[in-house]
Design a protein around this motif. Structure first.
Motif, PDB file in Angstrom:
ATOM      1  N   GLY A  43       0.805  -1.213   0.000  1.00 51.83           N
ATOM      2  CA  GLY A  43       0.000   0.000   0.000  1.00 51.83           C
ATOM      3  C   GLY A  43       0.841   1.267   0.000  1.00 51.83           C
ATOM      4  N   ILE A  44       1.843   1.320   0.857  1.00 53.65           N
ATOM      5  CA  ILE A  44       2.700   2.515   0.910  1.00 53.65           C
ATOM      6  C   ILE A  44       3.476   2.679  -0.383  1.00 53.65           C
ATOM      7  CG2 ILE A  44       4.697   3.528   2.085  1.00 53.65           C
ATOM      8  CD1 ILE A  44       3.670   2.262   4.671  1.00 53.65           C
ATOM      9  N   VAL A  47       1.101   4.213  -2.807  1.00 55.17           N
ATOM     10  CA  VAL A  47       0.838   5.625  -2.506  1.00 55.17           C
ATOM     11  C   VAL A  47       2.007   6.494  -2.942  1.00 55.17           C
ATOM     12  CG1 VAL A  47       0.535   7.277  -0.629  1.00 55.17           C
ATOM     13  CG2 VAL A  47      -0.753   5.135  -0.612  1.00 55.17           C
ATOM     14  N   PRO A  55      -2.866   6.124  -5.868  1.00 58.92           N
ATOM     15  CA  PRO A  55      -2.643   6.354  -4.427  1.00 58.92           C
ATOM     16  C   PRO A  55      -3.933   6.339  -3.617  1.00 58.92           C
ATOM     17  CG  PRO A  55      -1.334   7.876  -5.747  1.00 58.92           C
ATOM     18  CD  PRO A  55      -2.276   7.198  -6.688  1.00 58.92           C
ATOM     19  N   TRP A  56      -5.018   6.917  -4.171  1.00 55.42           N
ATOM     20  CA  TRP A  56      -6.278   6.929  -3.440  1.00 55.42           C
ATOM     21  C   TRP A  56      -6.880   5.533  -3.337  1.00 55.42           C
ATOM     22  CZ3 TRP A  56      -7.290  10.994  -0.673  1.00 55.42           C
ATOM     23  CH2 TRP A  56      -6.764  12.229  -1.049  1.00 55.42           C
ATOM     24  N   LEU A  59      -4.974   3.787  -0.592  1.00 57.44           N
ATOM     25  CA  LEU A  59      -5.398   4.221   0.733  1.00 57.44           C
ATOM     26  C   LEU A  59      -6.749   3.616   1.122  1.00 57.44           C
ATOM     27  CD1 LEU A  59      -4.368   7.996   0.644  1.00 57.44           C
ATOM     28  CD2 LEU A  59      -3.364   6.191   2.064  1.00 57.44           C
ATOM     29  N   MET A  62      -6.272  -0.054   1.931  1.00 56.98           N
ATOM     30  CA  MET A  62      -5.668  -0.240   3.253  1.00 56.98           C
ATOM     31  C   MET A  62      -6.676   0.038   4.360  1.00 56.98           C
ATOM     32  SD  MET A  62      -1.689   1.017   3.104  1.00 56.98           S
ATOM     33  CE  MET A  62      -2.021   2.675   2.481  1.00 56.98           C
ATOM     34  N   LEU A  63      -7.509   1.074   4.162  1.00 59.03           N
ATOM     35  CA  LEU A  63      -8.524   1.407   5.160  1.00 59.03           C
ATOM     36  C   LEU A  63      -9.525   0.273   5.315  1.00 59.03           C
ATOM     37  CD1 LEU A  63      -9.582   3.595   7.071  1.00 59.03           C
ATOM     38  CD2 LEU A  63     -10.932   4.507   5.166  1.00 59.03           C
ATOM     39  N   GLY A 210     -13.763   2.351   4.357  1.00 55.06           N
ATOM     40  CA  GLY A 210     -12.846   1.947   3.296  1.00 55.06           C
ATOM     41  C   GLY A 210     -13.550   1.296   2.131  1.00 55.06           C
TER      42      GLY A 210
END
Length: 221
Positions: A43-44, A47, A55-56, A59, A62-63, A210
């Protein structure tokens, strides 16, 4: 100058005489740590290096995923003391005073059954068929082991067993401990009450947010 006499603190009648016995799945925790590390790494990376909506999307994913991984691997736990059984499952926390527990049953899963017939699975104490087979093999070897004789035909005494109890799988031992607590405190005045169930909104909320965000981003394209 006189100081007022301090009265000793009044004992809280609701406080338990013993601390909670906490049971968790070490395998589940290890799997959760590994999955979280993979999700955070991917995920990072997405991003930082992604373009456009990537990237969104990362995120939002991951959420959604992090609370679910924690819920099913690291969160489950069973807390037991002289008053009640508290079961922390992925999305609920169930508190059962011992007076309301009719049975603790082990089959393909471990369950607590109330007097009303409601069943609650103990996620933190999963059944391990491999563990049961290993315990059965150990018991078979222990019962089949001969007394033995030395090379000159003299009897070679075996060291005394540490315990006369047959080998048991870890989860079966946990259930035995819980059954002993239930039988001991079933009729205790402090172990009476009504079962309570609380939803884990601290897990459900982020996961739903998420999922909604991920759905919107995928719909927008």
């Amino acid at each position: 100058m006189t100081t007022p006499d301090r009265q000793p603190p009044t004992p809280d009648p609701s406080a338990s005489e013993f601390q909670d016995r906490v049971h968790r799945s070490s395998g589940g925790i290890a799997a959760g740590v590994l999955l979280l590390a993979i999700i955070l790494w991917l995920g990072i990376d997405a991003v930082v290096k992604g373009h456009g909506h990537t990237p969104w999307l990362a995120l939002a994913a991951m959420l959604l995923l992090i609370p679910l991984v924690i819920a099913f691997t690291m969160r489950p736990a069973v807390f037991a003391n002289d008053e009640r059984l508290r079961i922390r499952n992925p999305f609920r926390v169930i508190v059962l005073p011992w007076g309301t527990v009719a049975a603790l049953r082990s089959g393909y899963s471990n369950e607590a059954i109330t007097n009303a017939g409601t069943k609650y699975q103990l996620w933190a104490v999963p059944v391990s068929l491999r563990g049961r087979k290993r315990a059965a093999r150990q018991q078979s070897r222990a019962t089949a082991r001969p007394g033995g004789r030395g090379r000159l035909g003299s009897f070679s005494p075996q060291p005394p067993a540490a315990s006369s109890e047959p080998p048991r799988a870890v989860h079966d031992k946990v259930m035995d401990d819980l059954r002993e607590l239930a039988e001991t405190h079933l009729n205790s005045e402090r172990a009476q009450g009504e079962p309570t169930v609380r939803w884990a909104y601290e897990v459900i909320g982020p996961a739903v947010a998420g999922a909604v965000l991920l759905g919107i981003l995928l719909a927008v394209g």
